[in-house]
Design an enzyme around this catalytic site. Structure first.
Site, PDB file in Angstrom:
ATOM      1  N   CYS A 145       0.805  -1.226   0.000  1.00 54.43           N
ATOM      2  CA  CYS A 145       0.000   0.000   0.000  1.00 54.43           C
ATOM      3  C   CYS A 145       0.838   1.276   0.000  1.00 54.43           C
ATOM      4  O   CYS A 145       0.313   2.365  -0.209  1.00 54.43           O
ATOM      5  CB  CYS A 145      -0.954  -0.003   1.184  1.00 54.43           C
ATOM      6  SG  CYS A 145      -2.165  -1.315   1.049  1.00 54.43           S
ATOM      7  N   HIS A 150      -3.300   7.325   2.382  1.00 48.17           N
ATOM      8  CA  HIS A 150      -3.695   6.025   1.850  1.00 48.17           C
ATOM      9  C   HIS A 150      -5.052   5.681   2.460  1.00 48.17           C
ATOM     10  O   HIS A 150      -5.275   5.883   3.653  1.00 48.17           O
ATOM     11  CB  HIS A 150      -2.645   4.983   2.234  1.00 48.17           C
ATOM     12  CG  HIS A 150      -3.074   3.576   1.987  1.00 48.17           C
ATOM     13  ND1 HIS A 150      -3.538   3.154   0.757  1.00 48.17           N
ATOM     14  CD2 HIS A 150      -3.125   2.488   2.808  1.00 48.17           C
ATOM     15  CE1 HIS A 150      -3.838   1.870   0.825  1.00 48.17           C
ATOM     16  NE2 HIS A 150      -3.613   1.443   2.059  1.00 48.17           N
ATOM     17  N   ASN A 169     -10.182   0.178  -0.387  1.00 47.16           N
ATOM     18  CA  ASN A 169      -8.715   0.208  -0.418  1.00 47.16           C
ATOM     19  C   ASN A 169      -8.230  -0.379  -1.745  1.00 47.16           C
ATOM     20  O   ASN A 169      -8.293  -1.589  -1.958  1.00 47.16           O
ATOM     21  CB  ASN A 169      -8.174  -0.611   0.773  1.00 47.16           C
ATOM     22  CG  ASN A 169      -6.666  -0.598   0.850  1.00 47.16           C
ATOM     23  OD1 ASN A 169      -5.982  -0.165  -0.074  1.00 47.16           O
ATOM     24  ND2 ASN A 169      -6.136  -1.090   1.956  1.00 47.16           N
TER      25      ASN A 169
HETATM   26  O1  UT7 Z   1      -3.900  -1.089   3.351  1.00 42.84           O
HETATM   27  C1  UT7 Z   1      -3.158  -2.112   3.914  1.00 42.84           C
HETATM   28  C2  UT7 Z   1      -3.168  -2.035   5.357  1.00 42.84           C
HETATM   29  N1  UT7 Z   1      -4.393  -2.568   5.878  1.00 42.84           N
HETATM   30  C3  UT7 Z   1      -5.022  -1.920   6.824  1.00 42.84           C
HETATM   31  O2  UT7 Z   1      -4.622  -0.849   7.162  1.00 42.84           O
HETATM   32  C4  UT7 Z   1      -6.170  -2.618   7.497  1.00 42.84           C
HETATM   33  C5  UT7 Z   1      -6.035  -2.427   8.981  1.00 42.84           C
HETATM   34  N2  UT7 Z   1      -7.083  -3.112   9.738  1.00 42.84           N
HETATM   35  C6  UT7 Z   1      -8.354  -2.696   9.744  1.00 42.84           C
HETATM   36  O3  UT7 Z   1      -8.710  -1.784   9.058  1.00 42.84           O
HETATM   37  C7  UT7 Z   1      -9.296  -3.349  10.687  1.00 42.84           C
HETATM   38  O4  UT7 Z   1      -8.571  -4.177  11.568  1.00 42.84           O
HETATM   39  C8  UT7 Z   1     -10.391  -4.207   9.987  1.00 42.84           C
HETATM   40  C9  UT7 Z   1     -11.358  -3.293   9.278  1.00 42.84           C
HETATM   41  C10 UT7 Z   1      -9.768  -5.176   9.045  1.00 42.84           C
HETATM   42  C11 UT7 Z   1     -11.172  -4.967  11.047  1.00 42.84           C
HETATM   43  O5  UT7 Z   1     -11.732  -4.078  11.966  1.00 42.84           O
HETATM   44  P1  UT7 Z   1     -11.515  -4.323  13.529  1.00 42.84           P
HETATM   45  O6  UT7 Z   1     -12.282  -3.275  14.217  1.00 42.84           O
HETATM   46  O7  UT7 Z   1     -10.059  -4.363  13.801  1.00 42.84           O
HETATM   47  O8  UT7 Z   1     -12.172  -5.730  13.751  1.00 42.84           O
HETATM   48  P2  UT7 Z   1     -11.501  -7.056  14.325  1.00 42.84           P
HETATM   49  O9  UT7 Z   1     -10.654  -7.687  13.287  1.00 42.84           O
HETATM   50  O10 UT7 Z   1     -10.890  -6.759  15.668  1.00 42.84           O
HETATM   51  O11 UT7 Z   1     -12.778  -7.933  14.558  1.00 42.84           O
HETATM   52  C12 UT7 Z   1     -13.797  -7.548  15.501  1.00 42.84           C
HETATM   53  C13 UT7 Z   1     -14.974  -8.476  15.325  1.00 42.84           C
HETATM   54  C14 UT7 Z   1     -14.580  -9.940  15.235  1.00 42.84           C
HETATM   55  O12 UT7 Z   1     -15.608 -10.690  15.871  1.00 42.84           O
HETATM   56  P3  UT7 Z   1     -15.413 -11.268  17.361  1.00 42.84           P
HETATM   57  O13 UT7 Z   1     -14.220 -12.151  17.267  1.00 42.84           O
HETATM   58  O14 UT7 Z   1     -15.195 -10.067  18.212  1.00 42.84           O
HETATM   59  O15 UT7 Z   1     -16.694 -11.973  17.599  1.00 42.84           O
HETATM   60  C15 UT7 Z   1     -14.617 -10.251  13.773  1.00 42.84           C
HETATM   61  O16 UT7 Z   1     -14.888 -11.594  13.501  1.00 42.84           O
HETATM   62  O17 UT7 Z   1     -15.609  -8.169  14.069  1.00 42.84           O
HETATM   63  C16 UT7 Z   1     -15.756  -9.373  13.318  1.00 42.84           C
HETATM   64  N3  UT7 Z   1     -15.719  -9.046  11.896  1.00 42.84           N
HETATM   65  C17 UT7 Z   1     -16.799  -8.684  11.221  1.00 42.84           C
HETATM   66  N4  UT7 Z   1     -18.078  -8.552  11.593  1.00 42.84           N
HETATM   67  C18 UT7 Z   1     -18.952  -8.155  10.651  1.00 42.84           C
HETATM   68  C19 UT7 Z   1     -14.640  -9.031  11.082  1.00 42.84           C
HETATM   69  N5  UT7 Z   1     -15.028  -8.668   9.842  1.00 42.84           N
HETATM   70  C20 UT7 Z   1     -16.354  -8.455   9.907  1.00 42.84           C
HETATM   71  C21 UT7 Z   1     -17.321  -8.056   8.965  1.00 42.84           C
HETATM   72  N6  UT7 Z   1     -18.592  -7.906   9.370  1.00 42.84           N
HETATM   73  N7  UT7 Z   1     -17.006  -7.793   7.691  1.00 42.84           N
END
Ligand code: UT7
Length: 345
Positions: A132, A272, A302
């Site tokens: 990225c 980004h 993204n």
């Molecule tokens: O450009 C390259 C660099 N990439 C990035 O910068 C991405 C960086 N990361 C992020 O943007 C975020 O971590 C994400 C958007 C990928 C995820 O958001 P988050 O707030 O960090 O969620 P998480 O991974 O901590 O997951 C929280 C909960 C989980 O459920 P439990 O385990 O708490 O029950 C996930 O399973 O959200 C769940 N979850 C979803 N729920 C509904 C993960 N994806 C989804 C989804 N819809 N699409």
């Protein structure tokens, strides 16, 4: 003595004036027509529009559909339209760098394909891969060739067909990424505008948090790798998020400090577009208001190497000659950085 001092000062000022900087003199984006909405994703995986918007800021993203359509298709469109609108003869292009993590082929380079299609037959071309942060790395690399006086016209393309490496049954990644491309023309500028400074960093310790498990030389494609879905983006979202907030904001703050830029001096932050919350954290660290933060993640998601040129393209009409822009990115590798440039038109 007095005469000597004056002549030294004059010499310094003369050189200041003459310093060649690499300025963006044109920008063009391309996004495919197909719109993948959050509503459609709700039907594909266990997610909701509310979750996606609140956690990422994304409402829709574009996907490149169709047989035999790779990243070069979008890069060609952006580069071709840029040449057309600036009436630039493709034979004048000295160099074309394409930043991408989704090249059409392992080889030849996507940059070769783009240059051939647009008729840039006098240019040498290569791909640059920094996930990225690829566009920033490519912009800074290209700038060096302009600053030395060696080349006069360079195309930098940031393009990715992320849909080609996304598992559309994995809700943690498929909601984030989209396809798109942006192209800029870099030319010498002696008025003080163009790329002024950059902070580029990387740390391979982040490799297992964001990568594709197979398909490279360490683990070539096999029946097993396909069955195990190892040709898709694997991301530990929380770990990447934490590092992105820390390093992207640190790089943006560092470039401001190094160049004595106050929040008032910054016209716009062009970040980004990975997650609206990462962007907001960066803006907070820089101490700049929301009105100076350019965000289009809601429309494209993204697009990896495409985000920053697409964001500049979307906001081109706002920029004025001499505006101080801070570009910032973070991505797989890990790679990150920021660029301070003065808009040239
Ligand atoms: O450009 C390259 C660099 N990439 C990035 O910068 C991405 C960086 N990361 C992020 O943007 C975020 O971590 C994400 C958007 C990928 C995820 O958001 P988050 O707030 O960090 O969620 P998480 O991974 O901590 O997951 C929280 C909960 C989980 O459920 P439990 O385990 O708490 O029950 C996930 O399973 O959200 C769940 N979850 C979803 N729920 C509904 C993960 N994806 C989804 C989804 N819809 N699409």
């Amino acid at each position: 003595m007095y005469f000597k001092f004056l002549s030294k000062l004059e010499f310094f000022l003369l050189n200041m004036e003459k310093k060649i900087r690499a300025a963006i003199t044109a920008i063009q984006g391309y996004v495919p027509d197909y719109i993948l909405t959050n509503a459609e994703l709700e039907r594909m995986v266990d997610t909701t529009d509310e979750w996606i918007v609140s956690r990422t800021g994304i409402k829709e993203r574009r996907l490149l559909k169709g047989e035999n359509m790779g990243t070069s298709f979008m890069g060609i469109k952006a580069a071709q339209q840029l040449l057309e609108k600036t009436s630039t003869d493709p034979l004048e292009i000295d160099l074309l760098i394409c930043a991408t993590v989704t090249p059409d082929f392992v080889f030849p380079a996507t940059a070769n394909l783009i240059a051939h299609a647009i008729g840039a037959n006098n240019a040498f071309n290569y791909d640059l891969q920094a996930a990225c942060s690829g566009f920033l790395y490519a912009l800074v690399t290209a700038s060096q060739f302009i600053e030395t006086g060696k080349y006069k016209k360079i195309l930098v393309v940031g393009a990715d067909k992320m849909s080609s490496i996304i598992d559309y049954t994995d809700r943690s990644t498929c909601i984030i990424f989209g396809d798109g491309a942006g192209a800029i023309l870099l030319e010498p500028n002696t008025e003080g505008n163009g790329v002024i400074d950059s902070v580029l960093r990387s740390d391979g310790a982040g490799q297992e948090h964001l990568y594709m498990k197979a398909g490279g030389s360490r683990k070539p494609p096999s029946i097993e790798s396909i069955a195990n879905k190892e040709h898709f983006v694997t991301q530990d979202g929380a770990a990447v998020y934490k590092s992105a907030v820390k390093y992207m904001s640190e790089a943006a703050a560092e470039i401001m400090q190094r160049n004595n830029l106050s929040a008032d001096d910054v016209a716009y932050l062009v970040p980004h577009q990975a997650n609206k919350r990462i962007i907001e954290a960066t803006a907070n660290r820089m101490g700049i208001g929301a009105d100076k933060v350019l965000i289009n993640i809601q429309r494209y998601g993204n697009t990896t190497s495409g985000t920053i040129p697409l964001c500049m393209w979307d906001n081109e009409a706002k920029f004025k000659k001499g505006d101080n822009l801070v570009l910032a990115a973070f991505g797989g590798g890990f790679t990150w950085g920021s660029v301070f440039l003065k808009w040239a038109y």
